[in-house]
Enzyme design. Structure first.
Site, PDB file in Angstrom:
ATOM      1  N   HIS A   1     -27.436  26.761 -16.956  1.00 61.58           N
ATOM      2  CA  HIS A   1     -26.945  26.081 -17.979  1.00 61.58           C
ATOM      3  C   HIS A   1     -28.198  25.747 -19.052  1.00 61.58           C
ATOM      4  O   HIS A   1     -27.730  24.922 -20.027  1.00 61.58           O
ATOM      5  CB  HIS A   1     -26.262  24.778 -17.755  1.00 61.58           C
ATOM      6  CG  HIS A   1     -26.912  23.774 -17.205  1.00 61.58           C
ATOM      7  ND1 HIS A   1     -27.092  23.602 -15.783  1.00 61.58           N
ATOM      8  CD2 HIS A   1     -27.564  22.751 -17.577  1.00 61.58           C
ATOM      9  CE1 HIS A   1     -27.832  22.367 -15.517  1.00 61.58           C
ATOM     10  NE2 HIS A   1     -28.300  21.935 -16.895  1.00 61.58           N
TER      11      HIS A   1
ATOM     12  N   ASP B   1     -25.382  28.456 -10.686  1.00 61.44           N
ATOM     13  CA  ASP B   1     -25.949  27.620 -12.047  1.00 61.44           C
ATOM     14  C   ASP B   1     -27.583  28.018 -11.611  1.00 61.44           C
ATOM     15  O   ASP B   1     -28.347  27.086 -11.706  1.00 61.44           O
ATOM     16  CB  ASP B   1     -25.723  26.321 -12.000  1.00 61.44           C
ATOM     17  CG  ASP B   1     -26.500  25.738 -13.418  1.00 61.44           C
ATOM     18  OD1 ASP B   1     -26.944  26.445 -14.165  1.00 61.44           O
ATOM     19  OD2 ASP B   1     -26.349  24.463 -13.501  1.00 61.44           O
TER      20      ASP B   1
ATOM     21  N   SER C   1     -32.667  19.126 -14.636  1.00 58.66           N
ATOM     22  CA  SER C   1     -32.267  20.674 -14.766  1.00 58.66           C
ATOM     23  C   SER C   1     -32.928  21.562 -14.435  1.00 58.66           C
ATOM     24  O   SER C   1     -33.781  21.966 -15.400  1.00 58.66           O
ATOM     25  CB  SER C   1     -31.143  20.505 -15.952  1.00 58.66           C
ATOM     26  OG  SER C   1     -30.159  19.762 -16.017  1.00 58.66           O
TER      27      SER C   1
END
Length: 235
Positions: A69, A112, A193
């Protein structure tokens, strides 16, 4: 001609239920400068002209792993960085090509993970080194850390590399769902992230993806354990 890069990766993806957060270290402390030489800061240049940031980690001379992402129009990759305000000697390189996992789901964040092929090979030194990936030996890690430059309790990105300690809990529910879990008020609650989950053996066990807050101020960190052979086609 098609070349295949096969990496055996143990990917631990934080649980993917709404509301999903990505991007910060809560309750972290500054690491000793360059003690995590595999850490990478990704400056993401978006289509609308904005800059956003994710973390990543160095796998070898050519590839960085991050979260799928963490997409962008193009990237500037910082290696050998500790303090964003002091960039003398920091290696800055662009991304030649990105390889997003073909099974990535933007709704629930499954798979992801993403590989970034750098535009130039990295030369290793005491500030820039790859991290080893966890072995599939059936062992369950307990004590882990998540490093990153994400947002702190003050609501601002950290200039220096921080890390937070995470203790994985014994949970029958999580075990049945093939997950590891931790819970508390400190951790990658809105994710750093793309950064690694590094455990007591010094190996990377996963990629930080997302987290879910719990009523009462605590946060449940659920790490889905996925051992798989990740294959990307390199053209």
């Amino acid at each position: 001609m098609v070349t295949h890069l096969n990496l055996m990766v143990l990917v631990l993806v934080l649980t993917l239920q709404e509301p999903v957060h990505t991007g910060e270290i809560i309750g972290g402390h500054e690491v000793v400068a360059h003690s995590r030489p595999y850490m990478v800061l990704l400056e993401r240049h978006m289509s609308n002209g904005q800059k956003k940031y994710c973390d990543g980690f160095l796998l070898n001379e050519e590839f960085v792993m991050t979260a799928a992402h963490c997409h962008a129009k193009f990237y500037r990759v910082f290696l050998g960085l500790h303090d964003y305000r002091k960039q003398n000697g920091v290696w800055r390189v662009n991304v030649y090509k990105k390889f997003q996992h073909k099974g990535f789901n933007e709704t629930d964040f499954r798979n992801d993970i993403m590989l970034l092929k750098l535009s130039a090979e990295v030369k290793f030194n005491d500030k820039v080194k790859p991290v080893a990936l966890a072995d599939d030996d059936g062992s369950v890690p307990k004590s882990c850390v998540v490093p990153g430059w994400g947002t702190t309790e003050k609501g601002e990105l950290s200039d220096v590399l921080l890390e937070v300690n995470v203790t994985l809990t014994d949970s029958e529910i999580c075990a049945k769902e093939n997950k590891y879990c931790s819970e508390g008020q400190t951790g990658p609650s809105t994710g750093d992230s793309g950064g690694p989950l590094v455990c007591e053996d010094g190996k990377a066990y996963g990629v930080v993806s997302a987290s879910r807050p719990k009523p009462g101020g605590s946060t449940i960190y659920s790490y889905i354990s996925l051992i798989k052979l990740v294959s990307f086609d390199l053209f």
